[in-house]
Design a protein around this motif. Structure first.
Motif, mmCIF file in Angstrom:
data_model
loop_
_atom_site.group_PDB
_atom_site.id
_atom_site.type_symbol
_atom_site.label_atom_id
_atom_site.label_comp_id
_atom_site.label_asym_id
_atom_site.label_seq_id
_atom_site.Cartn_x
_atom_site.Cartn_y
_atom_site.Cartn_z
ATOM 1 N N LYS A 127 0.728 -1.080 -0.006
ATOM 2 C CA LYS A 127 0.015 -0.008 -0.058
ATOM 3 C C LYS A 127 0.813 1.253 0.141
ATOM 4 O O LYS A 127 0.605 2.219 -0.658
ATOM 5 C CB LYS A 127 -0.966 0.020 1.332
ATOM 6 N N LEU A 128 1.895 1.151 0.801
ATOM 7 C CA LEU A 128 2.852 2.422 0.803
ATOM 8 C C LEU A 128 3.464 2.535 -0.521
ATOM 9 O O LEU A 128 3.724 3.802 -1.047
ATOM 10 C CB LEU A 128 3.648 1.965 1.890
ATOM 11 N N TYR A 129 3.923 1.393 -1.048
ATOM 12 C CA TYR A 129 4.629 1.626 -2.677
ATOM 13 C C TYR A 129 3.651 2.034 -3.446
ATOM 14 O O TYR A 129 3.980 2.927 -4.497
ATOM 15 C CB TYR A 129 5.212 0.077 -2.929
ATOM 16 N N GLN A 130 2.497 1.705 -3.519
ATOM 17 C CA GLN A 130 1.410 2.170 -4.333
ATOM 18 C C GLN A 130 1.075 3.694 -4.509
ATOM 19 O O GLN A 130 0.695 4.240 -5.241
ATOM 20 C CB GLN A 130 0.101 1.100 -4.565
ATOM 21 N N GLN A 131 1.432 4.130 -3.077
ATOM 22 C CA GLN A 131 1.107 5.611 -3.243
ATOM 23 C C GLN A 131 2.029 6.514 -4.056
ATOM 24 O O GLN A 131 1.674 7.258 -4.705
ATOM 25 C CB GLN A 131 1.054 6.189 -1.662
ATOM 26 N N ASP A 132 3.417 6.071 -4.105
ATOM 27 C CA ASP A 132 4.354 6.798 -4.800
ATOM 28 C C ASP A 132 5.651 5.717 -5.189
ATOM 29 O O ASP A 132 6.464 5.440 -4.535
ATOM 30 C CB ASP A 132 4.829 7.544 -4.001
#
Length: 108
Positions: free
Chosen positions: A46-51
């Motif tokens: 989820k953190l990676y998909q943000q940026d």
């Protein structure tokens, strides 16, 4: 700007490896480690998909997640096997099997 590392990628990789290695401990330890690894992996995804451009070790996270899923699967199968074994022959039957194996191998 230098790319950051995902905070749990290394932990997920280690947990995934150990979930496979410890699946033979009645399946409980491997299952626990695999589930923890999968939860941490989902947080980092989820953190990676943000940026996506901000992080550099996403491949380690993917590999660790796959290993955690494999560890959960193997541990679950082994746990089911142990439960079926205990429910069909019981603890006394297991001890008899163990003693017979030891006798056949010449170990007293």
């Amino acid at each position: 700007m230098q790319n950051q590392k995902l905070p749990n990628a290394t932990a997920v990789l280690i947990l995934g490896i150990f979930s496979i290695l410890t699946c033979c401990c009645y399946g409980v330890i491997g299952l626990t480690l695999g589930i923890i690894g999968l939860v941490l992996a989902n947080k980092d995804i989820k953190l990676y998909q943000q940026d996506p451009t901000l992080y550099s070790n996403y491949n380690n996270l993917k590999i660790g997640r796959i290993l955690a899923i494999i560890g959960i699967t193997i541990s679950t199968l082994y746990l089911v096997y142990v439960i079926v074994l205990f429910s069909t022959i019981g603890q006394e039957g297991l001890m008899d099997m163990y003693k017979e194996m030891m006798r056949r191998n010449g170990i007293q």
